[in-house]
Design an enzyme around this catalytic site. Structure first.
Site, PDB file in Angstrom:
ATOM      1  N   ASP A  46      12.634  55.814  50.016  1.00  0.00           N
ATOM      2  CA  ASP A  46      14.045  55.660  49.643  1.00  0.00           C
ATOM      3  C   ASP A  46      14.951  55.731  50.863  1.00  0.00           C
ATOM      4  OD1 ASP A  46      13.758  58.339  50.146  1.00  0.00           O
ATOM      5  OD2 ASP A  46      14.697  59.027  48.293  1.00  0.00           O
ATOM      6  N   SER A  47      14.350  55.998  52.043  1.00  0.00           N
ATOM      7  CA  SER A  47      15.110  55.880  53.293  1.00  0.00           C
ATOM      8  C   SER A  47      15.647  54.464  53.461  1.00  0.00           C
ATOM      9  CB  SER A  47      14.233  56.261  54.487  1.00  0.00           C
ATOM     10  OG  SER A  47      13.013  55.550  54.465  1.00  0.00           O
ATOM     11  N   ASP A  85       8.601  55.265  46.380  1.00  0.00           N
ATOM     12  CA  ASP A  85       9.343  56.539  46.326  1.00  0.00           C
ATOM     13  C   ASP A  85      10.170  56.622  45.043  1.00  0.00           C
ATOM     14  OD1 ASP A  85       9.589  58.815  47.804  1.00  0.00           O
ATOM     15  OD2 ASP A  85      10.859  57.922  49.362  1.00  0.00           O
ATOM     16  N   LYS A 114       5.696  58.586  45.043  1.00  0.00           N
ATOM     17  CA  LYS A 114       5.955  59.833  45.771  1.00  0.00           C
ATOM     18  C   LYS A 114       7.144  60.537  45.140  1.00  0.00           C
ATOM     19  CE  LYS A 114       7.685  59.951  50.147  1.00  0.00           C
ATOM     20  NZ  LYS A 114       8.969  60.638  49.914  1.00  0.00           N
ATOM     21  N   GLU A 116       9.762  63.884  45.601  1.00  0.00           N
ATOM     22  CA  GLU A 116      10.247  64.979  46.449  1.00  0.00           C
ATOM     23  C   GLU A 116      10.373  66.266  45.638  1.00  0.00           C
ATOM     24  OE1 GLU A 116      13.811  64.167  48.633  1.00  0.00           O
ATOM     25  OE2 GLU A 116      13.009  62.313  49.489  1.00  0.00           O
ATOM     26  N   GLU A 183       7.724  67.253  55.667  1.00  0.00           N
ATOM     27  CA  GLU A 183       8.762  66.698  56.545  1.00  0.00           C
ATOM     28  C   GLU A 183       9.551  67.814  57.230  1.00  0.00           C
ATOM     29  OE1 GLU A 183      11.110  63.569  54.851  1.00  0.00           O
ATOM     30  OE2 GLU A 183      12.543  63.575  56.507  1.00  0.00           O
TER      31      GLU A 183
HETATM   32  O1  KIV Z   1      11.864  57.750  52.413  1.00  0.00           O
HETATM   33  C1  KIV Z   1      11.145  57.946  53.403  1.00  0.00           C
HETATM   34  O2  KIV Z   1      11.128  57.186  54.372  1.00  0.00           O
HETATM   35  C2  KIV Z   1      10.292  59.130  53.390  1.00  0.00           C
HETATM   36  C3  KIV Z   1       9.531  59.445  54.641  1.00  0.00           C
HETATM   37  C4  KIV Z   1      10.441  59.961  55.683  1.00  0.00           C
HETATM   38  C5  KIV Z   1       8.409  60.367  54.386  1.00  0.00           C
HETATM   39  O3  KIV Z   1      10.232  59.816  52.423  1.00  0.00           O
END
Ligand code: KIV
Length: 266
Positions: A46-47, A85, A114, A116, A183
């Site tokens: 989600d970055s 994500d 994934k 969080e 992280e």
């Molecule tokens: O969203 C992302 O890029 C991440 C990584 C930094 C692990 O969760």
């Protein structure tokens, strides 16, 4: 480039002599490129809200946006293990919306999702795993909680926080996570977590003792030379290389050197 990995291959890399490499991937063209690289897994993180869309945090990603990017990556990288994500709050509004979000990412082409954090989410993680969807956990600096953390800060620095993080990692592994991103935590804590659980840890800003490493593709390529946190290594001068190429194109357009006769139709 080898045969495509699956979740069992990645799990089996725990503590072995081969570490997991993962980079973020958000779009079709970079997916095509990464599909022909040696990297083990792609994370549609989600970055992308920040890197691709210019937001100031990952809070701005939603399920629709994540599914759109996951579809593009899946089309470009059919031979890679793709992790999608789960975006901000998508696992906090109850089972049904969470499962709808899982469905959206998996049907978009993810091989795993994934999530969080841990608190309040263990039953959901177990349910997703029971539903046949591999789940990667994510602890430490979980960027969706940036406002709660008061900024992008290293987590688990004091004894209590470090202990809590190890316990969270144990619970996530017990709930069925096949791997865990750590992280921005002290290297020693990442080593403790790695020793405490029987699934691979994948670090970003977590030192060398984890079972793998992940970086944001654009960050490791140096596309933003000003962004150089302590944990990041620039593997290329992406900014300089791309800007020079575009400037050479511009100069050739001005001088008439481009296109040449061979680049023109008779
Ligand atoms: O969203 C992302 O890029 C991440 C990584 C930094 C692990 O969760």
């Amino acid at each position: 480039m080898g045969k495509p990995l699956n979740v069992l291959d990645l799990k089996a890399m725990k503590g072995g002599n081969r570490r997991i490499s993962m980079v973020t991937c958000y779009d079709f063209w970079s997916a095509q490129l990464l599909n022909r690289s040696d990297v083990d897994a792609l994370l549609v993180g989600d970055s992308l809200a920040m890197v691709m869309h210019g937001f100031d945090s990952t809070v701005h990603a939603d399920v629709e946006l994540m599914a759109l990017h996951t579809r593009a990556v899946a089309r470009g990288a059919p031979d890679k293990f793709i992790v999608g994500d789960m975006p901000f709050l998508s696992v906090r509004k109850g089972l049904e919306p969470a499962m709808d979000a899982v469905q959206a990412l998996m049907q978009a082409g993810a091989n795993a999702i994934k999530i969080e954090g841990e608190a309040g989410q263990l039953d959901l993680v177990a349910h997703i795993v029971e539903s046949g969807v591999p789940v990667m956990g994510h602890l430490g600096l979980t960027p969706q909680a940036v406002h709660g953390f008061g900024g992008h800060k290293v987590q688990g620095r004091d004894e209590a926080a470090a202990r809590a993080l190890v316990e969270s990692a144990r619970r996530l592994a017990d709930a069925g996570c096949f791997a865990l991103v750590l992280e921005c935590v002290p290297a020693r804590l990442a080593a403790c977590v790695t020793a405490a659980i029987d699934v691979p840890t994948i670090g970003i800003g977590a030192g060398v003792a984890t079972d793998g490493q992940v970086l944001v593709l654009q960050d490791m390529l140096g596309t933003n030379p000003e962004f150089k946190p302590k944990f990041l290594r620039h593997y290329a001068d992406g900014f300089g290389t791309i800007r020079d190429a575009v400037d050479r194109f511009h100069a050739d357009v001005q001088s008439g050197a481009f296109p040449a006769r061979e680049e023109s139709y008779a």
